[in-house]
Design a protein around this motif. Structure first.
Motif, PDB file in Angstrom:
ATOM      1  N   ALA A  83       4.496   6.255  12.404  1.00 59.66           N
ATOM      2  CA  ALA A  83       3.453   6.652  11.449  1.00 59.66           C
ATOM      3  C   ALA A  83       2.394   5.572  11.242  1.00 59.66           C
ATOM      4  CB  ALA A  83       4.091   7.003  10.098  1.00 59.66           C
ATOM      5  N   ARG A  84       2.595   4.367  11.776  1.00 63.12           N
ATOM      6  CA  ARG A  84       1.643   3.288  11.508  1.00 63.12           C
ATOM      7  C   ARG A  84       0.231   3.594  11.990  1.00 63.12           C
ATOM      8  NH1 ARG A  84       2.967  -2.696  13.659  1.00 63.12           N
ATOM      9  NH2 ARG A  84       2.168  -1.807  15.615  1.00 63.12           N
ATOM     10  N   PRO A  85       0.026   4.076  13.222  1.00 63.85           N
ATOM     11  CA  PRO A  85      -1.352   4.417  13.601  1.00 63.85           C
ATOM     12  C   PRO A  85      -1.931   5.568  12.788  1.00 63.85           C
ATOM     13  CG  PRO A  85       0.202   5.120  15.292  1.00 63.85           C
ATOM     14  CD  PRO A  85       0.963   4.261  14.343  1.00 63.85           C
ATOM     15  N   LEU A  86      -1.075   6.489  12.335  1.00 70.24           N
ATOM     16  CA  LEU A  86      -1.560   7.583  11.490  1.00 70.24           C
ATOM     17  C   LEU A  86      -1.991   7.071  10.125  1.00 70.24           C
ATOM     18  CD1 LEU A  86       1.140  10.266  12.374  1.00 70.24           C
ATOM     19  CD2 LEU A  86      -1.071   9.855  13.472  1.00 70.24           C
ATOM     20  N   LEU A  87      -1.239   6.109   9.583  1.00 65.52           N
ATOM     21  CA  LEU A  87      -1.658   5.495   8.320  1.00 65.52           C
ATOM     22  C   LEU A  87      -2.949   4.708   8.509  1.00 65.52           C
ATOM     23  CD1 LEU A  87       1.828   4.259   7.061  1.00 65.52           C
ATOM     24  CD2 LEU A  87       0.447   6.082   6.058  1.00 65.52           C
ATOM     25  N   GLY A  88      -3.096   4.053   9.671  1.00 71.73           N
ATOM     26  CA  GLY A  88      -4.351   3.358   9.947  1.00 71.73           C
ATOM     27  C   GLY A  88      -5.515   4.318  10.038  1.00 71.73           C
ATOM     28  N   LEU A  89      -5.290   5.484  10.666  1.00 69.91           N
ATOM     29  CA  LEU A  89      -6.337   6.503  10.719  1.00 69.91           C
ATOM     30  C   LEU A  89      -6.666   7.016   9.318  1.00 69.91           C
ATOM     31  CD1 LEU A  89      -8.179   8.356  12.369  1.00 69.91           C
ATOM     32  CD2 LEU A  89      -6.242   9.921  12.650  1.00 69.91           C
ATOM     33  N   GLY A  90      -5.626   7.152   8.470  1.00 68.81           N
ATOM     34  CA  GLY A  90      -5.873   7.559   7.090  1.00 68.81           C
ATOM     35  C   GLY A  90      -6.701   6.544   6.328  1.00 68.81           C
ATOM     36  N   LEU A  91      -6.484   5.247   6.602  1.00 67.25           N
ATOM     37  CA  LEU A  91      -7.285   4.205   5.955  1.00 67.25           C
ATOM     38  C   LEU A  91      -8.742   4.291   6.390  1.00 67.25           C
ATOM     39  CD1 LEU A  91      -7.551   1.668   4.221  1.00 67.25           C
ATOM     40  CD2 LEU A  91      -6.837   0.327   6.213  1.00 67.25           C
ATOM     41  N   VAL A  92      -8.967   4.519   7.679  1.00 72.80           N
ATOM     42  CA  VAL A  92     -10.344   4.655   8.176  1.00 72.80           C
ATOM     43  C   VAL A  92     -11.041   5.851   7.534  1.00 72.80           C
ATOM     44  CG1 VAL A  92     -11.744   5.093  10.227  1.00 72.80           C
ATOM     45  CG2 VAL A  92      -9.839   3.492  10.348  1.00 72.80           C
ATOM     46  N   LEU A  93     -10.346   6.986   7.465  1.00 76.60           N
ATOM     47  CA  LEU A  93     -10.943   8.178   6.855  1.00 76.60           C
ATOM     48  C   LEU A  93     -11.134   8.004   5.352  1.00 76.60           C
ATOM     49  CD1 LEU A  93      -9.098  11.056   8.746  1.00 76.60           C
ATOM     50  CD2 LEU A  93     -11.356  10.102   9.171  1.00 76.60           C
ATOM     51  N   THR A  94     -10.285   7.202   4.725  1.00 82.55           N
ATOM     52  CA  THR A  94     -10.471   6.916   3.300  1.00 82.55           C
ATOM     53  C   THR A  94     -11.770   6.147   3.075  1.00 82.55           C
ATOM     54  OG1 THR A  94      -8.095   6.906   2.871  1.00 82.55           O
ATOM     55  CG2 THR A  94      -9.494   5.746   1.299  1.00 82.55           C
ATOM     56  N   LEU A  95     -12.010   5.138   3.883  1.00 87.83           N
ATOM     57  CA  LEU A  95     -13.264   4.381   3.777  1.00 87.83           C
ATOM     58  C   LEU A  95     -14.466   5.276   4.079  1.00 87.83           C
ATOM     59  CD1 LEU A  95     -12.174   1.040   5.494  1.00 87.83           C
ATOM     60  CD2 LEU A  95     -12.314   1.539   3.049  1.00 87.83           C
ATOM     61  N   PHE A  96     -14.294   6.147   5.079  1.00 91.89           N
ATOM     62  CA  PHE A  96     -15.374   7.088   5.391  1.00 91.89           C
ATOM     63  C   PHE A  96     -15.629   8.031   4.213  1.00 91.89           C
ATOM     64  CE2 PHE A  96     -16.514  11.339   6.959  1.00 91.89           C
ATOM     65  CZ  PHE A  96     -17.739  11.061   7.541  1.00 91.89           C
ATOM     66  N   SER A  97     -14.565   8.484   3.569  1.00 93.59           N
ATOM     67  CA  SER A  97     -14.721   9.387   2.424  1.00 93.59           C
ATOM     68  C   SER A  97     -15.384   8.689   1.247  1.00 93.59           C
ATOM     69  CB  SER A  97     -13.361   9.945   2.006  1.00 93.59           C
ATOM     70  OG  SER A  97     -12.819  10.751   3.019  1.00 93.59           O
ATOM     71  N   LEU A  98     -15.063   7.414   1.036  1.00 93.28           N
ATOM     72  CA  LEU A  98     -15.727   6.677  -0.034  1.00 93.28           C
ATOM     73  C   LEU A  98     -17.237   6.632   0.190  1.00 93.28           C
ATOM     74  CD1 LEU A  98     -13.273   3.691  -0.626  1.00 93.28           C
ATOM     75  CD2 LEU A  98     -13.823   5.521  -2.243  1.00 93.28           C
ATOM     76  N   ALA A  99     -17.637   6.389   1.437  1.00 95.48           N
ATOM     77  CA  ALA A  99     -19.071   6.395   1.736  1.00 95.48           C
ATOM     78  C   ALA A  99     -19.655   7.800   1.616  1.00 95.48           C
ATOM     79  CB  ALA A  99     -19.304   5.844   3.139  1.00 95.48           C
ATOM     80  N   LEU A 100     -18.876   8.808   2.042  1.00 98.36           N
ATOM     81  CA  LEU A 100     -19.359  10.184   1.996  1.00 98.36           C
ATOM     82  C   LEU A 100     -19.497  10.677   0.560  1.00 98.36           C
ATOM     83  CD1 LEU A 100     -20.017  12.747   3.714  1.00 98.36           C
ATOM     84  CD2 LEU A 100     -17.615  13.373   3.438  1.00 98.36           C
ATOM     85  N   TYR A 101     -18.410  10.559  -0.211  1.00 96.43           N
ATOM     86  CA  TYR A 101     -18.442  11.012  -1.610  1.00 96.43           C
ATOM     87  C   TYR A 101     -19.363  10.148  -2.463  1.00 96.43           C
ATOM     88  CZ  TYR A 101     -14.342  13.992  -0.810  1.00 96.43           C
ATOM     89  OH  TYR A 101     -13.485  14.955  -0.355  1.00 96.43           O
TER      90      TYR A 101
END
Length: 395
Positions: A100-118
């Protein structure tokens, strides 16, 4: 990044891209159809529809991203588990946490993207959409007449002409209906009419020839007047009303502006609304970081035979969490609850539950609680399947 990480992310990218494209396209197309219907009712040009739809893409992207991300994680975990790839990885000494580590890393990237988006993209795109929508719905009459069609010219005027010349300036067999604020109705017919645009002040006037006018006033007899030449008493302006400045709504403010505004004691907006909007955006963004800890155990339990059960249960869980966040945001928006409790409380419970589930799956992979749940659902649905008629495959 090791080879196994690249392999897992590569397997996740395809369902993520497909699901995100399908969900986003469905949401945008549904809004485009509604906008076309609105513009058609207003009798306006269809040109701004696509521009308005493009302005809504960041908004719908924020709605589609969590669902698409979870679906891709669920499908990848179920495929790895169903094809025994996950068992092979565990046999090589790699734990579920390592998977799950790369999936959690992908979740972190999308979280940062969502912060910029929202936080910074959606406020500007939402204001752009509202500005275009205001311009379309409040656009003045542009002095265009379609032969054989009643035209709402604004200000209580309705125009109709049987024929016109190629320039659209000279009209034949003209009918004009005017409804005034006091209820007076004036119907005018004319053999010919001319639309005149005065360039000095940007106004439009209607000059009628051989006109007959009937004025109807409540409680009085109708009056009929004949004119050789008649200029309508009201000029039509081509100027569109200006739209308000950005920032009159908390949803049009960036995260930085929200923080500064709620700290401003002279703010025009209630502080409760500003704080609720600020914390709600943070909660929605950080929720993406938690989704892998829920999707991986559910995908491991679903395997091949319980895919639809897993998707159904996941939809219920995510829907309940979404409504819990919405309820907390509404309470905070009205000032009836502190965002630290009404918004961060559901997030903390959701994150703790997902973390505990993931930790239990890591310690005891064979005791996944979702397996029993999916089997129970299948036991309930199996008798219903037997009753329903089966589809015959043509030979």
């Amino acid at each position: 990044m090791r080879l196994i990480d690249r392999y897992i992310l590569h397997q996740t990218a395809t369902p993520l891209g497909v699901s995100l494209t399908v969900v986003l396209a469905a949401l945008v197309l549904e809004r485009i159809l509604r906008l076309f219907d609105l513009v058609a009712q207003q009798g306006k040009s269809f040109g701004p529809v696509l521009t308005m739809a493009m302005s809504l893409v960041p908004h719908y992207l924020g709605l589609a991203l969590p669902a698409a991300f979870f679906i891709s994680l669920f499908l990848v975990s179920a495929r790895f588990s169903g094809d025994s790839e996950l068992d092979a990885l565990r046999g090589c000494g790699l734990s579920i946490r390592r998977f799950a580590r790369p999936l959690l890393g992908l979740g972190l990237v999308l979280t940062l993207f969502s912060l910029a988006l929202y936080g910074y993209v959606q406020p500007y795109s939402r204001y752009a959409y509202r500005a275009i929508f205001h311009a379309v719905t409040n656009a003045p009459w542009e002095a265009s007449v379609v032969a054989g069609t009643f035209i709402d010219a604004g200000g209580g005027y309705t125009l109709y002409a049987d024929r016109m010349d190629v320039t659209g300036q000279w009209l034949e067999n003209v009918f004009v209906h005017e409804r005034q604020d006091d209820g007076t109705e004036i119907a005018t017919t004319a053999r010919r009419g001319e639309l005149e645009l005065r360039g000095d002040d940007g106004q439009i006037s209607v000059l009628l020839q051989d006109a007959l006018q009937i004025r109807s006033v409540a409680g009085k007899r109708d009056a009929a007047l004949a004119f050789d030449r008649l200029m309508l008493g009201r000029a039509f302006t081509l100027k569109s009303p200006l739209f308000r400045n950005r920032g009159d709504s908390e949803r049009e403010m960036t995260l930085t502006e929200l923080r500064d505004e709620w700290r401003n004691p002279e703010s025009k907006l209630p502080h409760s609304r500003l704080k609720a909007e600020f914390h709600a955006r943070l909660v929605r963004s950080l929720s993406l970081l938690v989704l892998p800890m829920l999707a991986v155990p559910m995908g491991m339990a679903a395997k091949r035979s319980f895919r639809w059960q897993g998707i159904a249960v996941a939809a219920v869980i995510l829907l309940l969490y979404h409504h819990a966040v919405q309820l907390g945001e509404s309470l905070a928006h009205l000032g009836r609850a502190d965002p630290l409790y009404s918004l961060w409380g559901p997030f903390a419970l959701f994150a703790a539950g997902c973390g505990a589930l993931f930790a239990n799956t890591e310690r005891r992979p064979g005791a996944n609680p979702f397996e029993a749940l999916f089997e129970r659902i299948d036991d309930i649905v199996r008798p219903i399947r037997r009753i329903l008629p089966r589809r015959r495959v043509p030979t």
